[in-house]
Design a protein around this motif. Structure first.
Motif, PDB file in Angstrom:
ATOM      1  N   LEU A  97       0.810  -1.220   0.000  1.00 34.13           N
ATOM      2  CA  LEU A  97       0.000   0.000   0.000  1.00 34.13           C
ATOM      3  C   LEU A  97       0.843   1.269   0.000  1.00 34.13           C
ATOM      4  N   SER A  98       2.097   1.172   0.433  1.00 35.92           N
ATOM      5  CA  SER A  98       2.951   2.361   0.430  1.00 35.92           C
ATOM      6  C   SER A  98       3.244   2.826  -0.992  1.00 35.92           C
ATOM      7  N   LYS A  99       3.016   1.956  -1.955  1.00 40.94           N
ATOM      8  CA  LYS A  99       3.213   2.314  -3.362  1.00 40.94           C
ATOM      9  C   LYS A  99       1.932   2.848  -3.993  1.00 40.94           C
ATOM     10  N   GLY A 100       0.838   2.848  -3.216  1.00 39.38           N
ATOM     11  CA  GLY A 100      -0.425   3.393  -3.711  1.00 39.38           C
ATOM     12  C   GLY A 100      -1.594   2.490  -3.405  1.00 39.38           C
ATOM     13  N   GLU A 101      -2.760   2.984  -3.704  1.00 43.36           N
ATOM     14  CA  GLU A 101      -4.012   2.269  -3.452  1.00 43.36           C
ATOM     15  C   GLU A 101      -4.012   0.923  -4.189  1.00 43.36           C
ATOM     16  N   ARG A 102      -4.562  -0.104  -3.516  1.00 41.03           N
ATOM     17  CA  ARG A 102      -4.623  -1.443  -4.100  1.00 41.03           C
ATOM     18  C   ARG A 102      -5.975  -2.084  -3.778  1.00 41.03           C
ATOM     19  N   SER A 103      -6.479  -2.869  -4.720  1.00 42.66           N
ATOM     20  CA  SER A 103      -7.685  -3.649  -4.449  1.00 42.66           C
ATOM     21  C   SER A 103      -7.288  -4.852  -3.597  1.00 42.66           C
ATOM     22  N   VAL A 104      -8.277  -5.484  -2.991  1.00 36.81           N
ATOM     23  CA  VAL A 104      -8.009  -6.664  -2.169  1.00 36.81           C
ATOM     24  C   VAL A 104      -7.376  -7.754  -3.030  1.00 36.81           C
ATOM     25  N   GLY A 105      -7.888  -7.945  -4.235  1.00 37.08           N
ATOM     26  CA  GLY A 105      -7.313  -8.942  -5.146  1.00 37.08           C
ATOM     27  C   GLY A 105      -5.857  -8.657  -5.465  1.00 37.08           C
ATOM     28  N   ASP A 106      -5.535  -7.391  -5.705  1.00 35.86           N
ATOM     29  CA  ASP A 106      -4.144  -7.014  -5.962  1.00 35.86           C
ATOM     30  C   ASP A 106      -3.261  -7.309  -4.751  1.00 35.86           C
ATOM     31  N   TYR A 113      -7.987  -0.349  -0.995  1.00 44.03           N
ATOM     32  CA  TYR A 113      -7.418   0.072   0.283  1.00 44.03           C
ATOM     33  C   TYR A 113      -6.270   1.041   0.067  1.00 44.03           C
ATOM     34  N   PHE A 114      -6.066   1.903   1.068  1.00 44.29           N
ATOM     35  CA  PHE A 114      -4.962   2.863   1.058  1.00 44.29           C
ATOM     36  C   PHE A 114      -4.544   3.145   2.490  1.00 44.29           C
ATOM     37  N   ILE A 115      -3.334   3.623   2.646  1.00 46.68           N
ATOM     38  CA  ILE A 115      -2.839   3.989   3.977  1.00 46.68           C
ATOM     39  C   ILE A 115      -3.501   5.301   4.366  1.00 46.68           C
ATOM     40  N   ALA A 116      -4.153   5.294   5.519  1.00 47.19           N
ATOM     41  CA  ALA A 116      -4.902   6.464   5.974  1.00 47.19           C
ATOM     42  C   ALA A 116      -4.156   7.280   7.024  1.00 47.19           C
ATOM     43  N   HIS A 117      -3.245   6.653   7.730  1.00 50.53           N
ATOM     44  CA  HIS A 117      -2.537   7.331   8.824  1.00 50.53           C
ATOM     45  C   HIS A 117      -1.212   7.883   8.296  1.00 50.53           C
ATOM     46  N   PRO A 118      -1.021   9.212   8.336  1.00 48.79           N
ATOM     47  CA  PRO A 118       0.190   9.806   7.754  1.00 48.79           C
ATOM     48  C   PRO A 118       1.492   9.291   8.378  1.00 48.79           C
ATOM     49  N   ALA A 119       1.474   8.966   9.656  1.00 50.46           N
ATOM     50  CA  ALA A 119       2.699   8.474  10.294  1.00 50.46           C
ATOM     51  C   ALA A 119       3.117   7.118   9.723  1.00 50.46           C
ATOM     52  N   VAL A 120       2.158   6.345   9.240  1.00 51.47           N
ATOM     53  CA  VAL A 120       2.480   5.026   8.694  1.00 51.47           C
ATOM     54  C   VAL A 120       3.309   5.156   7.423  1.00 51.47           C
ATOM     55  N   MET A 121       2.992   6.117   6.577  1.00 51.58           N
ATOM     56  CA  MET A 121       3.794   6.322   5.366  1.00 51.58           C
ATOM     57  C   MET A 121       5.233   6.658   5.735  1.00 51.58           C
ATOM     58  N   GLU A 122       5.401   7.517   6.731  1.00 51.72           N
ATOM     59  CA  GLU A 122       6.749   7.869   7.174  1.00 51.72           C
ATOM     60  C   GLU A 122       7.473   6.649   7.739  1.00 51.72           C
TER      61      GLU A 122
END
Length: 108
Positions: free
Chosen positions: A39-48, A84-93
């Motif tokens: 997910l850090s590379k971008g939004e992904r479907s569950v199948g992906d 799905y995507f990462i919603a919490h900004p600290a997680v990306m960091e």
């Protein structure tokens, strides 16, 4: 700083330390880290996510539910597909730091 000033600071730090420890518990799983890496590379479907990580669909559902409950990820619905995507900004960091230290380079 005197003792009266240090005491409220120590109490506030103790409260935050518990919250941070609970947050980190949500990340402290190899499968969830694989999901977050994808997910850090971008939004992904569950199948992906299943295809990229090799995690079984039942397990993927449980891990995504845990990450969602912790406020770490969120999703958008496109008809019957969840993205799905990462919603919490600290997680990306955090994922960038982990990637640099454990995978040898920054994610693109």
């Amino acid at each position: 700083m005197n003792y009266e000033q240090e005491q409220p600071l120590a109490e506030a730090m103790a409260e935050k330390a518990g919250m941070v420890a609970d947050f980190l518990k949500g990340l402290a799983n190899p499968h969830r880290l694989l999901v977050l890496c994808a997910l850090s590379k971008g939004e992904r479907s569950v199948g992906d996510l299943i295809a990229q990580t090799g995690i079984a669909p039942t397990s993927m559902s449980q891990h995504l539910a845990r990450l969602k409950a912790e406020g770490i990820v969120d999703f958008r619905r496109d008809h019957r597909t969840l993205h799905y995507f990462i919603a919490h900004p600290a997680v990306m960091e955090l994922m960038t730091v982990l990637y640099v230290h454990f995978c040898g380079r920054q994610p693109s």
